[in-house]
Design an enzyme around this catalytic site. Structure first.
Site, PDB file in Angstrom:
ATOM      1  N   HIS A 134      33.857  39.927  34.572  1.00 25.87           N
ATOM      2  CA  HIS A 134      33.588  38.162  36.203  1.00 25.87           C
ATOM      3  C   HIS A 134      32.709  37.304  34.934  1.00 25.87           C
ATOM      4  O   HIS A 134      31.527  37.076  35.719  1.00 25.87           O
ATOM      5  CB  HIS A 134      33.108  38.526  37.352  1.00 25.87           C
ATOM      6  CG  HIS A 134      35.203  39.122  37.902  1.00 25.87           C
ATOM      7  ND1 HIS A 134      35.627  38.778  37.235  1.00 25.87           N
ATOM      8  CD2 HIS A 134      34.518  39.508  39.118  1.00 25.87           C
ATOM      9  CE1 HIS A 134      36.739  39.580  38.158  1.00 25.87           C
ATOM     10  NE2 HIS A 134      35.875  40.312  39.187  1.00 25.87           N
ATOM     11  N   HIS A 208      37.431  33.482  43.142  1.00 29.51           N
ATOM     12  CA  HIS A 208      37.895  34.300  43.356  1.00 29.51           C
ATOM     13  C   HIS A 208      37.652  34.328  45.172  1.00 29.51           C
ATOM     14  O   HIS A 208      37.236  35.513  45.570  1.00 29.51           O
ATOM     15  CB  HIS A 208      36.491  34.932  43.170  1.00 29.51           C
ATOM     16  CG  HIS A 208      36.670  36.369  43.343  1.00 29.51           C
ATOM     17  ND1 HIS A 208      36.691  37.708  44.393  1.00 29.51           N
ATOM     18  CD2 HIS A 208      36.957  37.361  42.218  1.00 29.51           C
ATOM     19  CE1 HIS A 208      36.820  39.239  43.468  1.00 29.51           C
ATOM     20  NE2 HIS A 208      37.407  38.652  42.549  1.00 29.51           N
ATOM     21  N   GLU A 344      44.236  36.733  42.369  1.00 34.45           N
ATOM     22  CA  GLU A 344      43.168  35.888  41.460  1.00 34.45           C
ATOM     23  C   GLU A 344      44.522  35.157  40.000  1.00 34.45           C
ATOM     24  O   GLU A 344      44.690  36.019  39.604  1.00 34.45           O
ATOM     25  CB  GLU A 344      42.650  36.173  41.225  1.00 34.45           C
ATOM     26  CG  GLU A 344      41.210  37.145  42.261  1.00 34.45           C
ATOM     27  CD  GLU A 344      40.535  38.682  41.954  1.00 34.45           C
ATOM     28  OE1 GLU A 344      39.906  38.151  41.064  1.00 34.45           O
ATOM     29  OE2 GLU A 344      40.778  39.328  42.444  1.00 34.45           O
TER      30      GLU A 344
HETATM   31  C1  BGC Z   1      38.332  43.011  40.636  1.00 35.36           C
HETATM   32  C2  BGC Z   1      38.015  44.024  41.299  1.00 35.36           C
HETATM   33  C3  BGC Z   1      36.874  44.648  41.387  1.00 35.36           C
HETATM   34  C4  BGC Z   1      36.380  42.473  42.145  1.00 35.36           C
HETATM   35  C5  BGC Z   1      35.290  42.320  42.469  1.00 35.36           C
HETATM   36  C6  BGC Z   1      38.393  41.049  41.368  1.00 35.36           C
HETATM   37  O1  BGC Z   1      38.101  40.754  40.884  1.00 35.36           O
HETATM   38  O2  BGC Z   1      39.767  42.641  40.480  1.00 35.36           O
HETATM   39  O3  BGC Z   1      37.643  45.565  40.532  1.00 35.36           O
HETATM   40  O4  BGC Z   1      35.878  45.477  41.548  1.00 35.36           O
HETATM   41  O5  BGC Z   1      37.317  41.734  41.911  1.00 35.36           O
HETATM   42  O6  BGC Z   1      34.806  42.020  43.256  1.00 35.36           O
END
Ligand code: BGC
Length: 382
Positions: A134, A208, A344
């Site tokens: 991320h 998210h 997402e």
């Molecule tokens: C991911 C997860 C991750 C999470 C964190 C998601 O987008 O797929 O693996 O732990 O985000 O908040």
């Protein structure tokens, strides 16, 4: 505290918030409007509320260009906040697992935090074991974006902008990013993400929000019904990095082509070491990337709230909040494992290391090109 409340009918052009210290009170009820509140607790970050004439409300904040509240009427007309979040802004960087935010420069994981582009290797921040997740340690979710209210033909909106400098978390080139949120009179939350760059760089900006259509504090989402129009998915290794295979969902617990409850087959992904189990998978959406199409439908049995997602992206990460660990959220409610889910829309994880492989998206953006990512969340009841 600066406080601006603006009936949309009174505005004829884009209303620039920066530096504005006027207070206006709404004179009409049930008119679309935009409200801005300067949050004293958080270093100048502002909260923005969009309201439409159907009783829907979307609250956002500049930190992370984040959605903090989405209120929709349930089947009996009761206002229901369907997103997980916190009461105060400082709680987001402290406790949040990317709640409601805008993730970037590249959402999801990049294996070993490394990629090559045009013959040069780039080392990114590694913030998830050996991998980059991320956007790194200080990704787009932890930046203060700049908000500007927008009047659109569809309803009240806000544009967030932010510049990611050359070398940010290891990425090459400067990136000017924007996210536009619009709450339409048709009951939709539209999210439009865009960017331009001054050097070639990978881009995959992702929204998210954790949804719980039973209400953010209503507990598990396992009884919600989900449909995803995806015939394939990208299997991963133990570190959640795709193996490169694009596999059929047929006959697996990832086959959501017909609606089914989320809990029905979630046991196919049990807890295993550091992996808490549950859904955390990228599904390859059917239909043509670049073309808006309906890709998912989620509904809650108790509230009757339905959310339909449209996007122009090739993939969607379906994540059932497996790492939620009992943090205290809005109004003192506790968010436990499976207490919210993310849908997402995205390019597939680690696409930058799969360039040229059949079926994999190209996430490289070059100067002169525009990155565009559009999603629509349409709310209704049943
Ligand atoms: C991911 C997860 C991750 C999470 C964190 C998601 O987008 O797929 O693996 O732990 O985000 O908040």
């Amino acid at each position: 505290m600066k406080h601006i409340r603006t009936p949309l009918l009174a505005i004829i052009a884009v209303f620039v918030l920066a530096g504005c210290d006027t207070t206006r009170e709404a004179t009409m009820v049930n008119q679309p409007e935009i409200e801005i509140v300067q949050d004293g607790a958080a270093d100048g970050a502002r909260r923005i509320t969009l309201r439409n004439g159907r009783g829907m409300e979307v609250e956002l904040m500049e930190l992370g260009a984040t959605v903090t509240r989405v209120v929709v009427p349930d089947r009996d007309g009761r206002p229901t906040d369907v997103v997980l979040g916190f009461d105060t802004i400082p709680e987001y960087p402290e406790k949040s697992q990317y709640f409601g935010c805008t993730v970037g420069r590249v959402g999801n994981r990049i294996g070993n935090g490394f990629f090559e582009l045009d013959g040069t290797g780039y080392e990114l921040a590694r913030n998830n074991g050996e991998n980059h997740l991320h956007g790194g340690v200080v990704g787009f979710d932890k930046r203060r974006w700049s908000a500007e209210a927008m009047v659109t033909g569809k309803g009240p909106g806000v544009r967030f902008t932010m510049t990611s400098p050359d070398g940010d978390e290891g990425y090459p080139g400067r990136l000017d990013a924007e996210v536009v949120y619009i709450l339409t009179e048709a009951g939709e939350l539209v999210v439009e993400m865009g960017a331009v760059c001054d050097a070639p760089t990978p881009v995959n900006i992702v929204h998210h929000t954790y949804w719980n259509l039973g209400g953010h504090g209503s507990g598990s989402v396992l009884d919600e019904t989900l449909q995803i129009n995806a015939s394939h998915y990208t299997p991963v290794d133990a570190g959640f990095i795709p193996t490169g295979e694009i596999a059929a969902v047929e006959g697996t617990a990832l086959d959501f082509r017909q609606p089914r409850t989320i809990g029905r087959d979630i046991g196919a992904f049990p807890e295993n070491g550091d992996d808490p189990g549950g859904y955390d998978h990228n599904l390859c959406l059917d239909g043509d990337p670049g073309v808006m199409r309906e890709v998912a439908r989620l509904s809650d049995p108790d509230t009757g709230i339905v959310m339909i997602i449209e996007t122009d992206q090739p993939g969607i990460q379906f994540y059932t909040g497996n790492f939620l660990n009992g943090m205290v959220g809005k109004g003192g409610v506790v968010y436990d494992k499976f207490g919210g889910l993310c849908l997402e829309t995205q390019a597939y994880p680690d696409s930058i290391n799969r360039r040229g492989e059949p079926g994999w998206p190209d996430v490289v953006m070059r100067p002169g090109e525009n990155y565009e990512h559009r999603m629509v969340h349409r709310f209704t009841t049943e």
